[in-house]
Write a protein that holds these residues in place. Sequence first.
Motif, PDB file in Angstrom:
ATOM      1  N   PHE A  87     140.523 -88.416 -71.363  1.00  0.00           N
ATOM      2  CA  PHE A  87     139.407 -89.324 -71.123  1.00  0.00           C
ATOM      3  C   PHE A  87     139.697 -90.625 -71.873  1.00  0.00           C
ATOM      4  CE2 PHE A  87     137.786 -85.001 -70.796  1.00  0.00           C
ATOM      5  CZ  PHE A  87     137.103 -85.034 -69.584  1.00  0.00           C
ATOM      6  N   PRO A  88     140.350 -91.581 -71.223  1.00  0.00           N
ATOM      7  CA  PRO A  88     140.788 -92.801 -71.915  1.00  0.00           C
ATOM      8  C   PRO A  88     139.654 -93.581 -72.570  1.00  0.00           C
ATOM      9  CG  PRO A  88     141.818 -92.620 -69.753  1.00  0.00           C
ATOM     10  CD  PRO A  88     140.787 -91.553 -69.819  1.00  0.00           C
ATOM     11  N   HIS A  89     138.454 -93.491 -72.009  1.00  0.00           N
ATOM     12  CA  HIS A  89     137.310 -94.226 -72.559  1.00  0.00           C
ATOM     13  C   HIS A  89     136.309 -93.299 -73.249  1.00  0.00           C
ATOM     14  CE1 HIS A  89     138.775 -97.673 -70.308  1.00  0.00           C
ATOM     15  NE2 HIS A  89     138.797 -96.926 -69.229  1.00  0.00           N
ATOM     16  N   GLY A  90     136.693 -92.044 -73.461  1.00  0.00           N
ATOM     17  CA  GLY A  90     135.751 -91.063 -73.966  1.00  0.00           C
ATOM     18  C   GLY A  90     134.978 -90.437 -72.821  1.00  0.00           C
ATOM     19  N   SER A  91     134.009 -89.602 -73.160  1.00  0.00           N
ATOM     20  CA  SER A  91     133.234 -88.906 -72.136  1.00  0.00           C
ATOM     21  C   SER A  91     131.848 -88.586 -72.670  1.00  0.00           C
ATOM     22  CB  SER A  91     133.934 -87.602 -71.723  1.00  0.00           C
ATOM     23  OG  SER A  91     133.958 -86.689 -72.821  1.00  0.00           O
ATOM     24  N   LEU A  92     130.986 -88.154 -71.761  1.00  0.00           N
ATOM     25  CA  LEU A  92     129.670 -87.626 -72.125  1.00  0.00           C
ATOM     26  C   LEU A  92     129.564 -86.221 -71.558  1.00  0.00           C
ATOM     27  CD1 LEU A  92     128.483 -90.991 -71.229  1.00  0.00           C
ATOM     28  CD2 LEU A  92     127.199 -89.972 -73.103  1.00  0.00           C
ATOM     29  N   LEU A  93     129.012 -85.310 -72.349  1.00  0.00           N
ATOM     30  CA  LEU A  93     128.932 -83.908 -71.940  1.00  0.00           C
ATOM     31  C   LEU A  93     127.525 -83.374 -72.160  1.00  0.00           C
ATOM     32  CD1 LEU A  93     130.204 -81.216 -71.021  1.00  0.00           C
ATOM     33  CD2 LEU A  93     130.892 -80.832 -73.413  1.00  0.00           C
ATOM     34  N   MET A  94     126.863 -83.010 -71.065  1.00  0.00           N
ATOM     35  CA  MET A  94     125.582 -82.315 -71.148  1.00  0.00           C
ATOM     36  C   MET A  94     125.836 -80.879 -71.595  1.00  0.00           C
ATOM     37  SD  MET A  94     123.794 -83.679 -67.640  1.00  0.00           S
ATOM     38  CE  MET A  94     122.968 -85.275 -67.561  1.00  0.00           C
ATOM     39  N   THR A  95     124.981 -80.356 -72.474  1.00  0.00           N
ATOM     40  CA  THR A  95     125.275 -79.068 -73.109  1.00  0.00           C
ATOM     41  C   THR A  95     124.494 -77.896 -72.525  1.00  0.00           C
ATOM     42  OG1 THR A  95     123.644 -79.550 -74.840  1.00  0.00           O
ATOM     43  CG2 THR A  95     125.940 -80.144 -75.285  1.00  0.00           C
ATOM     44  N   GLY A  96     123.790 -78.100 -71.425  1.00  0.00           N
ATOM     45  CA  GLY A  96     123.090 -76.998 -70.780  1.00  0.00           C
ATOM     46  C   GLY A  96     121.588 -77.066 -70.971  1.00  0.00           C
ATOM     47  N   ALA A  97     120.878 -76.376 -70.088  1.00  0.00           N
ATOM     48  CA  ALA A  97     119.417 -76.436 -70.069  1.00  0.00           C
ATOM     49  C   ALA A  97     118.811 -75.119 -70.539  1.00  0.00           C
ATOM     50  CB  ALA A  97     118.910 -76.757 -68.665  1.00  0.00           C
ATOM     51  N   GLY A  98     117.879 -75.222 -71.478  1.00  0.00           N
ATOM     52  CA  GLY A  98     117.143 -74.052 -71.945  1.00  0.00           C
ATOM     53  C   GLY A  98     115.710 -74.036 -71.459  1.00  0.00           C
ATOM     54  N   ILE A  99     115.344 -75.028 -70.638  1.00  0.00           N
ATOM     55  CA  ILE A  99     113.998 -75.107 -70.063  1.00  0.00           C
ATOM     56  C   ILE A  99     114.153 -75.149 -68.548  1.00  0.00           C
ATOM     57  CG2 ILE A  99     111.813 -76.368 -69.992  1.00  0.00           C
ATOM     58  CD1 ILE A  99     112.753 -77.811 -72.582  1.00  0.00           C
ATOM     59  N   ILE A 100     113.648 -74.148 -67.871  1.00  0.00           N
ATOM     60  CA  ILE A 100     113.738 -74.073 -66.414  1.00  0.00           C
ATOM     61  C   ILE A 100     112.324 -73.879 -65.863  1.00  0.00           C
ATOM     62  CG2 ILE A 100     114.751 -72.899 -64.436  1.00  0.00           C
ATOM     63  CD1 ILE A 100     116.864 -74.101 -66.211  1.00  0.00           C
ATOM     64  N   PRO A 101     111.804 -74.811 -65.060  1.00  0.00           N
ATOM     65  CA  PRO A 101     110.488 -74.599 -64.452  1.00  0.00           C
ATOM     66  C   PRO A 101     110.474 -73.335 -63.596  1.00  0.00           C
ATOM     67  CG  PRO A 101     111.159 -76.894 -64.227  1.00  0.00           C
ATOM     68  CD  PRO A 101     112.360 -76.131 -64.729  1.00  0.00           C
ATOM     69  N   PRO A 102     109.299 -72.737 -63.380  1.00  0.00           N
ATOM     70  CA  PRO A 102     109.214 -71.495 -62.602  1.00  0.00           C
ATOM     71  C   PRO A 102     109.659 -71.695 -61.159  1.00  0.00           C
ATOM     72  CG  PRO A 102     107.031 -72.417 -62.987  1.00  0.00           C
ATOM     73  CD  PRO A 102     107.979 -73.210 -63.835  1.00  0.00           C
ATOM     74  N   SER A 103     109.942 -70.585 -60.496  1.00  0.00           N
ATOM     75  CA  SER A 103     110.521 -70.644 -59.153  1.00  0.00           C
ATOM     76  C   SER A 103     109.571 -71.211 -58.109  1.00  0.00           C
ATOM     77  CB  SER A 103     110.987 -69.251 -58.720  1.00  0.00           C
ATOM     78  OG  SER A 103     109.915 -68.331 -58.771  1.00  0.00           O
ATOM     79  N   ASP A 104     108.273 -71.290 -58.420  1.00  0.00           N
ATOM     80  CA  ASP A 104     107.336 -71.866 -57.458  1.00  0.00           C
ATOM     81  C   ASP A 104     107.116 -73.358 -57.673  1.00  0.00           C
ATOM     82  OD1 ASP A 104     105.953 -71.727 -59.821  1.00  0.00           O
ATOM     83  OD2 ASP A 104     104.166 -70.752 -58.993  1.00  0.00           O
ATOM     84  N   PHE A 105     107.912 -73.964 -58.571  1.00  0.00           N
ATOM     85  CA  PHE A 105     107.765 -75.395 -58.853  1.00  0.00           C
ATOM     86  C   PHE A 105     108.930 -76.172 -58.259  1.00  0.00           C
ATOM     87  CE2 PHE A 105     108.786 -79.219 -61.178  1.00  0.00           C
ATOM     88  CZ  PHE A 105     107.558 -79.859 -61.247  1.00  0.00           C
ATOM     89  N   SER A 106     108.620 -77.315 -57.656  1.00  0.00           N
ATOM     90  CA  SER A 106     109.654 -78.236 -57.191  1.00  0.00           C
ATOM     91  C   SER A 106     109.171 -79.666 -57.400  1.00  0.00           C
ATOM     92  CB  SER A 106     109.961 -78.012 -55.709  1.00  0.00           C
ATOM     93  OG  SER A 106     111.036 -78.846 -55.290  1.00  0.00           O
ATOM     94  N   LEU A 107     110.084 -80.535 -57.763  1.00  0.00           N
ATOM     95  CA  LEU A 107     109.744 -81.938 -57.952  1.00  0.00           C
ATOM     96  C   LEU A 107     109.299 -82.582 -56.644  1.00  0.00           C
ATOM     97  CD1 LEU A 107     112.707 -83.112 -60.211  1.00  0.00           C
ATOM     98  CD2 LEU A 107     110.299 -83.031 -60.898  1.00  0.00           C
ATOM     99  N   GLN A 108     108.461 -83.605 -56.792  1.00  0.00           N
ATOM    100  CA  GLN A 108     108.022 -84.402 -55.653  1.00  0.00           C
ATOM    101  C   GLN A 108     108.253 -85.878 -55.953  1.00  0.00           C
ATOM    102  OE1 GLN A 108     103.942 -83.568 -54.584  1.00  0.00           O
ATOM    103  NE2 GLN A 108     104.261 -81.348 -54.538  1.00  0.00           N
ATOM    104  N   SER A 109     108.364 -86.666 -54.908  1.00  0.00           N
ATOM    105  CA  SER A 109     108.499 -88.107 -55.076  1.00  0.00           C
ATOM    106  C   SER A 109     107.297 -88.646 -55.846  1.00  0.00           C
ATOM    107  CB  SER A 109     108.584 -88.783 -53.708  1.00  0.00           C
ATOM    108  OG  SER A 109     108.674 -90.189 -53.847  1.00  0.00           O
ATOM    109  N   GLY A 110     107.564 -89.486 -56.838  1.00  0.00           N
ATOM    110  CA  GLY A 110     106.503 -90.050 -57.666  1.00  0.00           C
ATOM    111  C   GLY A 110     106.277 -89.318 -58.966  1.00  0.00           C
ATOM    112  N   ASP A 111     106.827 -88.115 -59.116  1.00  0.00           N
ATOM    113  CA  ASP A 111     106.691 -87.388 -60.384  1.00  0.00           C
ATOM    114  C   ASP A 111     107.358 -88.181 -61.509  1.00  0.00           C
ATOM    115  OD1 ASP A 111     105.436 -85.362 -59.032  1.00  0.00           O
ATOM    116  OD2 ASP A 111     107.063 -83.903 -59.247  1.00  0.00           O
ATOM    117  N   GLU A 112     106.776 -88.090 -62.695  1.00  0.00           N
ATOM    118  CA  GLU A 112     107.380 -88.712 -63.878  1.00  0.00           C
ATOM    119  C   GLU A 112     107.921 -87.621 -64.787  1.00  0.00           C
ATOM    120  OE1 GLU A 112     106.127 -92.470 -66.325  1.00  0.00           O
ATOM    121  OE2 GLU A 112     105.158 -90.730 -67.260  1.00  0.00           O
TER     122      GLU A 112
END
Length: 278
Positions: free
Chosen positions: A237-262
Motif C-alpha cells: 500500500f504505497p500511500h497506506g490504507s484504511l481497515l474497518m475492523t468489523g461490526a458488533g452491532i447488527i440491526p434485527p432481521s426485520d429492519f432495513s434502511l430507507q431513503s432519508g434515514d439518518e
Amino acid sequence: MKLYKIKTGVVIETDHGFHLLEGENWDTFVNDDNLFGKLAAIVRAVEPIENGQQLLNSRLEAPIQSQELWASGVTYIRSKIGRQEESKNSGGGEFYARVYEAERPELFFKATSHRVVGSGGKVRIRQDSNWNVPEPELTLMITSSGKIVGYTIGNDMSSRSIEGENPLYLPQAKTYDGCAALGPCIYVTEEPLPADTIIHLEIARNNAPVFTGSVDIKQMKRTPEGLVSYLYRECSFPHGSLLMTGAGIIPPSDFSLQSGDEIRITIQPIGMLVNTVK
C-alpha cells in the motif's frame, strides 16, 4: 489530536484550538510512522486559527485520498450470528461459523475514495436489494509500513439480501457507489484505544430513533494488529490504507434502511460520523 482532511489542506484539532495547514497533500501527510510526533511539532509551531469549526463545516472531506479501504468480517460474535441468520437458506451459515474460529480472518476490499463519503455526506442502498443495513466499525489508519497511526469511524453499508442469497455475492453486497462513509477525522494517538471504548449506533427516521445499539471493542475476537498483519502479508500500500475492523452491532432481521434515514455512529474520543441515506 484530531486530524481533518479539508478541500485545501489539513486541520489539526487539540484541546487548545484548530491549526490549519494549507496545501498539504493528504497521501504524503498521513503516511508517516511518526504521525503523532509530526502533529505535535506542527501544533507547537503554528498558531491556532479562529474559524476552525466553521472551516470544517464548509470544507470537510472523508479522510481518504489514494488509500484503499478494506474491511474485516465476522470479528464479533454478533456478526457471526447475523451472517448465519441471513445465509441460512443458502446453506452458507457454516462458512461464517468456521471463519469466526479460524486463525485467518475474513478480509475483503471495500472501496477506493470515489465510493466513500465523509461525515455529512449521503450513503446509498442498492436498488436491487431489499434488506440493507449500516455496519458501524472502528477503522484503522495504517501507513505503508503497516503501522497503525490513527483511528476513524467507518460505516460499512451492506446489502444483506444479496450476501445472504449466496456468500459469493459479497463483493456486490459490499462494494458499490456510496457504499461507505469515513470520518469525521483521524484520531491520532501514541497509545491504542482502551478496550472499553464504546461504538454506538443510532438510526433515525422522520426525526425519531428506530434503532440504537452499542458494543465495546473488547468484544472483538481479533486484535487490530492481527488484522493488519494478514492484510499486509502479500499486499503493498504505497500511500497506506484504511481497515474497518468489523461490526458488533447488527440491526434485527426485520429492519432495513430507507431513503432519508439518518445514521449516527459515535466512538469517543474520535467523535460522531453522521450520514443520510440517499
